[in-house]
Design an enzyme around this catalytic site. Sequence first.
Site, mmCIF file in Angstrom:
data_model
loop_
_atom_site.group_PDB
_atom_site.id
_atom_site.type_symbol
_atom_site.label_atom_id
_atom_site.label_comp_id
_atom_site.label_asym_id
_atom_site.label_seq_id
_atom_site.Cartn_x
_atom_site.Cartn_y
_atom_site.Cartn_z
ATOM 1 N N ASP A 1 -10.307 -48.869 9.275
ATOM 2 C CA ASP A 1 -10.531 -47.816 10.265
ATOM 3 C C ASP A 1 -11.613 -46.807 9.891
ATOM 4 O O ASP A 1 -11.678 -45.719 10.452
ATOM 5 C CB ASP A 1 -9.217 -47.062 10.491
ATOM 6 N N GLU B 1 -6.836 -55.967 8.569
ATOM 7 C CA GLU B 1 -5.923 -54.822 8.709
ATOM 8 C C GLU B 1 -6.018 -54.242 10.128
ATOM 9 O O GLU B 1 -6.236 -53.053 10.353
ATOM 10 C CB GLU B 1 -6.192 -53.736 7.661
ATOM 11 N N GLU C 1 -9.975 -41.951 12.512
ATOM 12 C CA GLU C 1 -9.649 -43.344 12.187
ATOM 13 C C GLU C 1 -8.897 -44.069 13.304
ATOM 14 O O GLU C 1 -9.080 -45.263 13.515
ATOM 15 C CB GLU C 1 -8.848 -43.403 10.879
ATOM 16 N N HIS D 1 -6.586 -35.973 1.174
ATOM 17 C CA HIS D 1 -8.014 -35.898 1.516
ATOM 18 C C HIS D 1 -8.312 -35.944 3.014
ATOM 19 O O HIS D 1 -9.446 -35.732 3.416
ATOM 20 C CB HIS D 1 -8.768 -37.066 0.854
ATOM 21 N N ARG E 1 -9.305 -35.790 6.815
ATOM 22 C CA ARG E 1 -10.088 -34.793 7.565
ATOM 23 C C ARG E 1 -9.199 -33.844 8.362
ATOM 24 O O ARG E 1 -9.413 -32.645 8.394
ATOM 25 C CB ARG E 1 -11.020 -35.509 8.546
ATOM 26 N N HIS F 1 -10.178 -36.025 -4.478
ATOM 27 C CA HIS F 1 -11.272 -36.663 -3.724
ATOM 28 C C HIS F 1 -12.519 -35.771 -3.821
ATOM 29 O O HIS F 1 -12.403 -34.544 -3.758
ATOM 30 C CB HIS F 1 -10.815 -36.814 -2.271
HETATM 31 C C1 UD1 Z 1 -13.554 -41.686 4.468
HETATM 32 C C2 UD1 Z 1 -12.890 -42.326 5.685
HETATM 33 C C3 UD1 Z 1 -11.374 -42.213 5.585
HETATM 34 C C4 UD1 Z 1 -10.875 -42.729 4.277
HETATM 35 C C5 UD1 Z 1 -11.639 -42.080 3.135
HETATM 36 C C6 UD1 Z 1 -11.205 -42.738 1.853
HETATM 37 C C7 UD1 Z 1 -14.198 -42.087 7.729
HETATM 38 C C8 UD1 Z 1 -14.436 -41.284 8.933
HETATM 39 N N1 UD1 Z 1 -13.277 -41.610 6.879
HETATM 40 O O1 UD1 Z 1 -13.267 -40.313 4.491
HETATM 41 O O2 UD1 Z 1 -10.785 -42.963 6.626
HETATM 42 O O3 UD1 Z 1 -9.510 -42.401 4.180
HETATM 43 O O4 UD1 Z 1 -13.042 -42.296 3.302
HETATM 44 O O5 UD1 Z 1 -11.512 -42.009 0.745
HETATM 45 O O6 UD1 Z 1 -14.814 -43.105 7.543
HETATM 46 N N2 UD1 Z 1 -18.266 -38.149 -1.408
HETATM 47 C C9 UD1 Z 1 -18.875 -38.124 -2.637
HETATM 48 N N3 UD1 Z 1 -18.808 -39.252 -3.420
HETATM 49 C C10 UD1 Z 1 -18.190 -40.384 -3.011
HETATM 50 C C11 UD1 Z 1 -17.550 -40.394 -1.761
HETATM 51 C C12 UD1 Z 1 -17.620 -39.266 -0.962
HETATM 52 O O7 UD1 Z 1 -19.460 -37.137 -3.032
HETATM 53 O O8 UD1 Z 1 -18.176 -41.393 -3.741
HETATM 54 C C13 UD1 Z 1 -18.378 -36.963 -0.526
HETATM 55 C C14 UD1 Z 1 -19.375 -37.229 0.619
HETATM 56 O O9 UD1 Z 1 -20.681 -36.895 0.275
HETATM 57 C C15 UD1 Z 1 -18.856 -36.343 1.709
HETATM 58 C C16 UD1 Z 1 -17.358 -36.238 1.426
HETATM 59 O O10 UD1 Z 1 -17.134 -36.729 0.121
HETATM 60 O O11 UD1 Z 1 -19.408 -35.064 1.646
HETATM 61 C C17 UD1 Z 1 -16.536 -36.988 2.428
HETATM 62 O O12 UD1 Z 1 -16.906 -38.374 2.486
HETATM 63 P P1 UD1 Z 1 -16.822 -39.197 3.865
HETATM 64 O O13 UD1 Z 1 -17.101 -40.627 3.615
HETATM 65 O O14 UD1 Z 1 -17.639 -38.500 4.909
HETATM 66 O O15 UD1 Z 1 -15.330 -39.033 4.323
HETATM 67 P P2 UD1 Z 1 -13.975 -39.254 3.556
HETATM 68 O O16 UD1 Z 1 -13.189 -38.002 3.706
HETATM 69 O O17 UD1 Z 1 -14.211 -39.798 2.219
HETATM 70 N N1 UDP Z 2 -7.449 -44.673 -5.285
HETATM 71 C C1 UDP Z 2 -8.189 -44.777 -6.451
HETATM 72 N N2 UDP Z 2 -8.351 -43.663 -7.230
HETATM 73 C C2 UDP Z 2 -7.797 -42.463 -6.912
HETATM 74 C C3 UDP Z 2 -7.064 -42.360 -5.707
HETATM 75 C C4 UDP Z 2 -6.914 -43.489 -4.916
HETATM 76 O O1 UDP Z 2 -8.686 -45.843 -6.791
HETATM 77 O O2 UDP Z 2 -7.988 -41.512 -7.662
HETATM 78 C C5 UDP Z 2 -7.306 -45.868 -4.430
HETATM 79 C C6 UDP Z 2 -5.889 -46.237 -4.106
HETATM 80 O O3 UDP Z 2 -5.342 -47.106 -5.080
HETATM 81 C C7 UDP Z 2 -5.997 -46.918 -2.745
HETATM 82 C C8 UDP Z 2 -7.242 -46.308 -2.160
HETATM 83 O O4 UDP Z 2 -7.881 -45.586 -3.190
HETATM 84 O O5 UDP Z 2 -6.236 -48.297 -2.894
HETATM 85 C C9 UDP Z 2 -6.866 -45.403 -1.020
HETATM 86 O O6 UDP Z 2 -7.989 -44.728 -0.628
HETATM 87 P P1 UDP Z 2 -7.950 -43.336 0.089
HETATM 88 O O7 UDP Z 2 -6.664 -42.664 -0.133
HETATM 89 O O8 UDP Z 2 -9.176 -42.621 -0.342
HETATM 90 O O9 UDP Z 2 -8.161 -43.768 1.617
HETATM 91 P P2 UDP Z 2 -7.183 -44.258 2.785
HETATM 92 O O10 UDP Z 2 -6.380 -45.406 2.296
HETATM 93 O O11 UDP Z 2 -6.369 -43.070 3.177
HETATM 94 O O12 UDP Z 2 -8.103 -44.620 3.877
#
Ligand code: UD1
Ligand code: UDP
Length: 367
Positions: free
Chosen positions: A98, A120, A134, A207, A209, A240
């Site tokens: 998603d 999924e 999502e 984490h 949104r 996160h």
């Molecule tokens: C995204 C997904 C969410 C998922 C989550 C898993 C969307 C809309 N949301 O949300 O469904 O649960 O990933 O973690 O697709 N960032 C870093 N380094 C990284 C990753 C992210 O600095 O490795 C920062 C990005 O620059 C950004 C913020 O984290 O500023 C959020 O990242 P973003 O991918 O926009 O959304 P998530 O909240 O991670």
């Molecule tokens: N996860 C990880 N390190 C962490 C926290 C989570 O590797 O510090 C893994 C976790 O095992 C799971 C995945 O991240 O497989 C879940 O991702 P997240 O919670 O970011 O996203 P969501 O599943 O809510 O989309």
Amino acid sequence: MKKKKIMAVVGTRPDAVKMCPLINELRTREDISVSVCATGQHRELLSDVLDVFSVTPDYDLKIMRAGQDLFDITSGVMLGLRDIFARERPDAVLVHGDTTSAFAAALAAFYEKIPVCHVEAGLRTYDLTSPYPEEFNRRAIALMASHHFAPTETARQNLIFEGEADASVSVTGNTVVDALRDTVREEYEHPLLSWTKDSRLILLTAHRRENQGEAMRNIFLAVRRILDEYADVKVIYPVHPSPAVTEAAKEVLGDHPRVRLSAPLGVGDFHNFLSRSYLVLTDSGGVQEEAASMGKPTLVIRNTTERQEGILSGGMRLIGTGEGSVYRGVRTLLDNRALYYAMSRAKSPFGDGGASERISDIMEKII
Ligand code: UD1
Ligand code: UDP
């Protein structure tokens, strides 16, 4: 015989955790060639997972930038994939779950008239505001997908209810259970885990949104109250990297002696921490499934979940995001041993570890 070409698109940590076992299984099939495109919506979080599962992307769109929003992600993925799809012309594109990377990749494939297969599929809250965005992403992908891999029977029924053809939906289990087979080890040590020895460990992740801002602060305040009242409880929270999350976590929990805020854990470490925790407090989707597979009582800090099967099986409870409701939810589980043992004995509804094999068998037939 000419091999069929599948392109798998991964963008974030969770879709990589759940796609890598499938990518590796598809690679064992002689009649299929798999290429991998990383969108780079996540950078460090994604590369960690790909490394753990030894998956090297053939393409990397590298779209991540600090403070990115949904416009940046959607347009970056669409424009990046336009040329790649035109050049590679895969027979099918695999997307997962998603995330906005999955949605934009499905849309790009749809524009190029390439069949989309959705892993999924069929999880629903039927509330477009939660999880946001999502729930929209998942429903929009279903409209574009030609085959839906539903992890559970409930997910299949959602898709049938929405009018998808019976033959286009397969129940496979969730590939996250396959991932756990590679990561959880009996012999495992980590200094942070040693710090929790003789305590009840709450593993926290938050984490989403829709929780960022007031709800997240309230969740953290509730955790602080629990820690103040239960001297035998310690919390590990791998935070996160999103600035909205790190700032709130540091402000409310940063100075508490029985909390460790850590950088995100590598997925191997995270799974091993999970398997040694007392209970799990999370707003994550994937963590709900992983915790259920390990028999860890799980409190979901959200108002809805698209993983209702976990609630019905008895291993998970939805406790909202208000300070009072989170506090009461955690307290009840810490105080009530009978409830705790009942929750730990719940049977996981999310699969048996054979999802990647089933999906690969079906892919061989349908493309
Ligand atoms: C995204 C997904 C969410 C998922 C989550 C898993 C969307 C809309 N949301 O949300 O469904 O649960 O990933 O973690 O697709 N960032 C870093 N380094 C990284 C990753 C992210 O600095 O490795 C920062 C990005 O620059 C950004 C913020 O984290 O500023 C959020 O990242 P973003 O991918 O926009 O959304 P998530 O909240 O991670
Ligand atoms: N996860 C990880 N390190 C962490 C926290 C989570 O590797 O510090 C893994 C976790 O095992 C799971 C995945 O991240 O497989 C879940 O991702 P997240 O919670 O970011 O996203 P969501 O599943 O809510 O989309």
